[in-house]
Design an enzyme around this catalytic site. Structure first.
Site, PDB file in Angstrom:
ATOM      1  N   ALA A   1       0.749  -1.237  -0.114  1.00 45.67           N
ATOM      2  CA  ALA A   1      -0.209  -0.065   0.061  1.00 45.67           C
ATOM      3  C   ALA A   1       0.843   1.220   0.051  1.00 45.67           C
ATOM      4  O   ALA A   1       1.943   1.220   0.521  1.00 45.67           O
ATOM      5  CB  ALA A   1      -0.905   0.092   1.225  1.00 45.67           C
TER       6      ALA A   1
ATOM      7  N   GLU B   1      -0.274  -9.509  -1.544  1.00 52.07           N
ATOM      8  CA  GLU B   1      -1.622 -10.342  -1.405  1.00 52.07           C
ATOM      9  C   GLU B   1      -2.037 -10.187  -2.951  1.00 52.07           C
ATOM     10  O   GLU B   1      -2.634 -10.885  -3.502  1.00 52.07           O
ATOM     11  CB  GLU B   1      -2.653  -9.045  -0.760  1.00 52.07           C
ATOM     12  CG  GLU B   1      -2.396  -9.336   0.696  1.00 52.07           C
ATOM     13  CD  GLU B   1      -3.231  -8.227   1.474  1.00 52.07           C
ATOM     14  OE1 GLU B   1      -4.229  -8.781   2.197  1.00 52.07           O
ATOM     15  OE2 GLU B   1      -2.983  -7.100   1.658  1.00 52.07           O
TER      16      GLU B   1
ATOM     17  N   GLY C   1       0.183  -5.511   0.541  1.00 54.73           N
ATOM     18  CA  GLY C   1      -0.485  -5.676  -0.440  1.00 54.73           C
ATOM     19  C   GLY C   1       0.319  -6.352  -1.819  1.00 54.73           C
ATOM     20  O   GLY C   1      -0.447  -6.760  -2.708  1.00 54.73           O
TER      21      GLY C   1
ATOM     22  N   GLU D   1       1.811  -5.471   7.871  1.00 54.23           N
ATOM     23  CA  GLU D   1       0.962  -4.711   8.096  1.00 54.23           C
ATOM     24  C   GLU D   1       0.648  -4.709   9.769  1.00 54.23           C
ATOM     25  O   GLU D   1       0.326  -3.362  10.370  1.00 54.23           O
ATOM     26  CB  GLU D   1      -0.626  -5.100   7.707  1.00 54.23           C
ATOM     27  CG  GLU D   1      -0.821  -4.824   6.068  1.00 54.23           C
ATOM     28  CD  GLU D   1      -0.131  -5.956   5.466  1.00 54.23           C
ATOM     29  OE1 GLU D   1      -0.619  -6.007   4.326  1.00 54.23           O
ATOM     30  OE2 GLU D   1       0.452  -6.961   5.864  1.00 54.23           O
TER      31      GLU D   1
END
Length: 718
Positions: free
Chosen positions: A62, A104, A101, A124
């Site tokens: 992110a 992910e 992310g 995170e």
């Protein structure tokens, strides 16, 4: 952004993420992925797709700069579902790193190929969050629950080799990753994809599932010390194990919504940015990080091979620097040589690397061996006369231009600089024990220190993996100076009726790994005792009221009395607690009787003291000293203080640091409680609210990010 291209002569579409330096998933990048995936899937000439990142980096996750701003662009979850649902194989070509992310995104692909130097992880939790784009649901379906619990609740990074072992990646290669991924994409173009869609897989559950999660939750709560994000990570993984995928995703989102707006997430994200802000150091002269050039450092020396000197030597050698290690005592030199070799070997094994070459560290008993080094770190015993003598000798032995550093924790850097022919090249480098492990480095500039010397020390610290903070010269610098009122209040609370156990329990519940008295026992009660003796504060003959007053202010001789009984802490087996061979602290009835006798002898009435008072007096007095340090310009801003306390003094990271904590509690409340306690204890100057704190409250308690401007304005009026 994301660029789409067809690989010439093949049926492979290539999507390249383009958002330097780490290809973060900004709104533009997410939109680019949505558009290019759509294009690839509708392109009849394309049979498979490769996703990569430009400049040898897959994706750093992110865009943290966008935290706290309104969400824009396509959300990540539907984007990943679209990739996973594609009827053409999608392969992630992972170079550099795939974090948060970014990982992910890779988990949403059907296959993952990683370069051997790639780093992967879901960090995170270190920002007070959890992986909220399916990471908590897809990863355990791939690795199993134990591995997923470890990776997600700690946020640790793993190598490509470990990722392969855990099943996170399908191949690890040592050549061009994109070329390999393209060839692989061609080979799987006609393969069925049902088994490759992680969301459709069942989560492999070991027997005794409830016991697994009970144990995991207990372990996480103990390690987290009040942080809520690791607990939420366990709850999300429990949903993966016990609920269908869609319901698990709902639970992941619910938990993320709670975390995202929490004070802890704000604190951890503040700490993340503060760690980067402190690199942009400045000095009262106007010299700054961006206009001061460091000197090149290739060869270093460490003087004194006690515990700190050994750790510093290891830190330098692990970073690939040549080190001349000097110790005057023959036996100490031989013992140190063996110890340093062992530390380097164990460190290399932990990191999965070869140890530094044997000739990286050379040993000598003579200071003449440092004649050609670029930088020296003095780490001899904390004795003013000894350090002065060493600096005189170094000034004579070293080549012109050598930067001379002292590892003192409190001694005046200007005093040591005055012993050198080039005081402008003398700077403090205050390491924390163990020096090869602890991340913090206080870089201390004196009144005659040049910006070049500060830049050199800061650059070296970065090179050896430290979080460096530049601070001014005063007694105790920043960290130890603030520790004085904190320790002082702990002793005063004992005089008034508290026990070491009560004080420590309150502080450990707050989030410290160790309370004040357990930490004192660990570091050695006699360390402070020796300093107080040098300062003329220890007076064994004082009786009556004079025993508890020094320099017209309240003083507690409790630590002095303990040391007079040879109770120095863990090293003697007795201190504020007693210790067995395992170094576990246990209550000592002797201390209870000692405190009762002390109070009776001095006519001190005991009263009930609760955890709230312990926290307010210990923490607010420490914070008040932090405001004084800012007022005096010893630290440039509150971020410097907070980074020092989080990385060097065990302040719980999920509370941001002392100055951030003060801003969260409310500066008006901190001021009111300090005034309250100072009225009750007018003979304790550390409880008298600092002028800067009063000015900030009078200015409406502005956000912490605005404090620097107010401090700068106050300095300009002086």
């Amino acid at each position: 952004m994301a660029k789409y291209s067809n690989i010439a002569g093949t049926t492979v579409g290539l999507i390249t993420l383009q958002n330097p330096p780490v290809n973060a998933l900004s709104a533009a990048v997410r939109q680019g992925i949505v558009d290019t995936v759509k294009r690839a899937l509708s392109d009849t000439e394309v049979k498979s797709v490769v996703i990569c990142g430009q400049n040898g980096v897959f994706c750093g996750g992110a865009d943290v700069k966008a935290f706290g701003t309104p969400m824009s662009g396509p959300p990540l979850v539907p984007m990943l579902h679209a990739i996973e649902a594609a009827d053409k194989p999608v392969i992630a070509a992972i170079e550099g790193f795939a974090l948060g992310g970014g990982l992910e995104l890779a988990l949403g692909c059907h296959y993952r190929i990683a370069h051997r130097k790639a780093i992967l992880g879901l960090p995170e939790v270190t920002l007070g969050l959890l992986p909220a784009a399916g990471g908590t649901q897809r990863l355990p379906r791939l690795t199993g629950l134990p591995a997923a619990l470890d990776l997600i609740t700690t946020g640790r990074h793993i190598t490509a080799a470990e990722a392969l072992k855990l099943g996170i990646v399908d191949q690890v290669i040592d050549r061009n990753t994109v070329d390999t991924a393209v060839k692989f994409a061609l080979s799987v173009a006609d393969h069925k994809l049902d088994a490759r869609r992680l969301s459709t897989r069942p989560c492999p559950c070991p027997p005794h599932l409830d016991a697994l999660f009970e144990e995991a939750m207990l372990k996480v709560r103990q390690r987290a010390r009040g942080a809520i994000a690791p607990v939420a990570c366990v709850q999300a993984l429990q949903a993966a194990a016990t609920l269908p995928y869609a319901r698990g995703m709902e639970r992941e989102r619910e938990l993320m919504d709670t975390l995202f707006t929490s004070g802890q997430a704000r604190a951890l994200q503040y700490s993340f940015f503060a760690q980067r802000d402190v690199r942009k150091w400045s000095m009262p002269s106007g010299a700054r990080w961006d206009n001061s050039k460091p000197r090149p450092v290739h060869k270093t020396a460490v003087i004194g091979l006690g515990t700190m000197g050994r750790g510093i030597t290891v830190a330098l050698a692990q970073a690939g620097l040549s080190v001349v290690a000097v110790e005057a005592q023959e036996k100490q030199l031989m013992d140190s040589k063996q110890a340093i070799s062992g530390m380097l070997l164990r460190g290399a094994r932990r990191r999965g690397r070869a140890p530094p070459p044997l000739d990286k560290v050379t040993y000598s008993r003579s200071l003449q061996a440092v004649a050609d080094v670029d930088l020296v770190i003095e780490a001899v015993f904390e004795d003013v006369a000894l350090k002065k003598k060493v600096f005189q000798q170094l000034s004579a032995a070293c080549k012109p231009g050598t930067v001379l550093c002292t590892n003192t924790s409190a001694i005046d850097v200007d005093l040591l600089a005055s012993q050198s022919r080039h005081p402008e090249l003398v700077v403090g480098m205050h390491f924390f024990a163990p020096a090869h492990v602890m991340k913090l480095l206080e870089v201390v500039y004196g009144s005659r220190c040049s910006p070049e010397a500060v830049a050199t020390a800061m650059n070296l610290g970065k090179e050896i993996g430290k979080v460096c903070v530049a601070v001014g010269n005063c007694r105790g610098f920043v960290g130890n100076r603030m520790l004085t009122p904190y320790m002082e209040q702990g002793l005063f609370l004992l005089e008034e009726g508290a026990t070491p156990e009560l004080v420590d329990e309150a502080l450990e519940e707050f989030g410290f790994a160790m309370g004040l008295f357990r930490m004192s026992d660990l570091s050695g009660i006699d360390v402070g005792w020796r300093i107080r003796k040098e300062d003329g504060l220890v007076d064994p003959g004082a009786t009556g009221p004079a025993a508890r007053v020094r320099q017209h202010r309240r003083y507690s001789p409790l630590g002095d009395l303990l040391c007079a009984q040879q109770r120095f802490g863990q090293k003697t087996g007795l201190g504020w607690y007693k210790y067995d061979n395992s170094h576990e602290a246990s209550s000592d009835p002797w201390v209870q009787h000692f405190l009762e006798d002390y109070r009776r002898q001095h006519g001190l009435a005991t009263r009930r003291i609760d955890h709230q008072e312990v926290l307010e007096r210990c923490l607010y007095s420490l914070i008040n000293e932090g405001f004084r340090i800012l007022e005096e310009g010893i630290a440039s801003g509150p971020e410097d203080i907070d980074v020092i306390y989080v990385f060097g003094y065990g302040w719980p990271k999920h509370r941001g640091g002392p100055m951030f904590y003060a801003s969260m509690v409310g500066l008006d409340k901190v001021l009111e409680r300090l005034e309250h306690y100072h009225r009750g204890h007018p003979d304790v100057p550390h409880l008298q609210p600092c002028g800067l704190l009063r000015r900030l409250v009078a200015s409406g308690s502005p956000p912490l990010r605005e404090w620097r401007g107010i401090i700068k304005k106050a300095h300009s009026h002086l």
